[in-house]
Design a protein around this motif. Structure first.
Motif, mmCIF file in Angstrom:
data_model
loop_
_atom_site.group_PDB
_atom_site.id
_atom_site.type_symbol
_atom_site.label_atom_id
_atom_site.label_comp_id
_atom_site.label_asym_id
_atom_site.label_seq_id
_atom_site.Cartn_x
_atom_site.Cartn_y
_atom_site.Cartn_z
ATOM 1 N N TYR A 194 5.437 17.112 -5.193
ATOM 2 C CA TYR A 194 5.090 16.131 -6.238
ATOM 3 C C TYR A 194 5.731 14.717 -5.870
ATOM 4 O O TYR A 194 7.059 15.104 -5.818
ATOM 5 N N GLY A 195 5.214 13.602 -5.633
ATOM 6 C CA GLY A 195 6.214 12.317 -5.531
ATOM 7 C C GLY A 195 6.724 12.069 -4.201
ATOM 8 O O GLY A 195 7.380 11.214 -3.848
ATOM 9 N N GLU A 196 6.614 13.262 -3.073
ATOM 10 C CA GLU A 196 6.977 13.004 -1.798
ATOM 11 C C GLU A 196 6.249 11.842 -0.989
ATOM 12 O O GLU A 196 4.916 11.727 -1.276
ATOM 13 N N PRO A 197 7.021 10.890 -0.329
ATOM 14 C CA PRO A 197 6.377 9.798 0.447
ATOM 15 C C PRO A 197 5.610 10.573 1.616
ATOM 16 O O PRO A 197 5.996 11.562 2.155
ATOM 17 N N LEU A 198 4.246 10.103 1.687
ATOM 18 C CA LEU A 198 3.391 10.457 2.748
ATOM 19 C C LEU A 198 3.029 9.677 3.733
ATOM 20 O O LEU A 198 3.035 10.132 5.143
ATOM 21 N N VAL A 199 2.699 8.332 3.460
ATOM 22 C CA VAL A 199 2.384 7.350 4.269
ATOM 23 C C VAL A 199 2.963 5.827 3.934
ATOM 24 O O VAL A 199 3.313 5.671 2.785
ATOM 25 N N VAL A 200 3.435 5.197 4.721
ATOM 26 C CA VAL A 200 3.722 3.885 4.564
ATOM 27 C C VAL A 200 2.787 3.000 5.051
ATOM 28 O O VAL A 200 2.284 2.725 6.219
ATOM 29 N N ILE A 201 2.411 1.946 4.078
ATOM 30 C CA ILE A 201 1.396 0.843 4.397
ATOM 31 C C ILE A 201 1.862 -0.480 4.203
ATOM 32 O O ILE A 201 2.608 -0.723 3.081
ATOM 33 N N GLU A 202 1.708 -1.588 5.253
ATOM 34 C CA GLU A 202 2.333 -2.929 5.052
ATOM 35 C C GLU A 202 1.145 -3.556 4.608
ATOM 36 O O GLU A 202 -0.069 -3.442 4.940
#
Length: 105
Positions: A97-105
């Motif tokens: 839970y809360g783990e970063p999955l994707v980075v969006i700009e």
């Protein structure tokens, strides 16, 4: 006469040192985090194309990946329009839970 007991040495480590170092946050972009514990799938089924890859333009609500929890497939939507900078997880990888999955700009 009895000697006074020696003062106890400070055994507690500083709080900052006790915490695990946080992964480096990306310089820019928003992190899309896992809303649950489960297993990530980057494609709708084995052998299919991935939902998104770095450089893809996405719309708000578009499925970025799936998190399977208790045999239920949960699509993870993009929070906004943008461009995928990075996919931080691998296919079939367990996530917290809360783990970063994707980075969006």
């Amino acid at each position: 006469p009895m000697a006074a007991p020696a003062p106890m040495a400070a055994a507690a480590a500083p709080v900052a040192a006790a915490a695990a170092p946080a992964p480096e946050a990306p310089a820019k972009g928003d992190l899309v985090k896992s809303p649950m514990v489960g297993t990530v799938y980057l494609a709708p089924q084995p052998g299919a194309d991935v939902f998104v890859k770095p450089g893809d333009r996405v719309k708000a609500g578009q499925t970025l990946l799936i998190v399977e929890a208790m045999k239920t497939m949960n699509p993870i939507p993009s929070p906004r329009d943008g461009v995928v900078l990075e996919v931080l997880v691998g296919d079939a990888q367990p996530v917290e839970y809360g783990e970063p999955l994707v980075v969006i700009e």
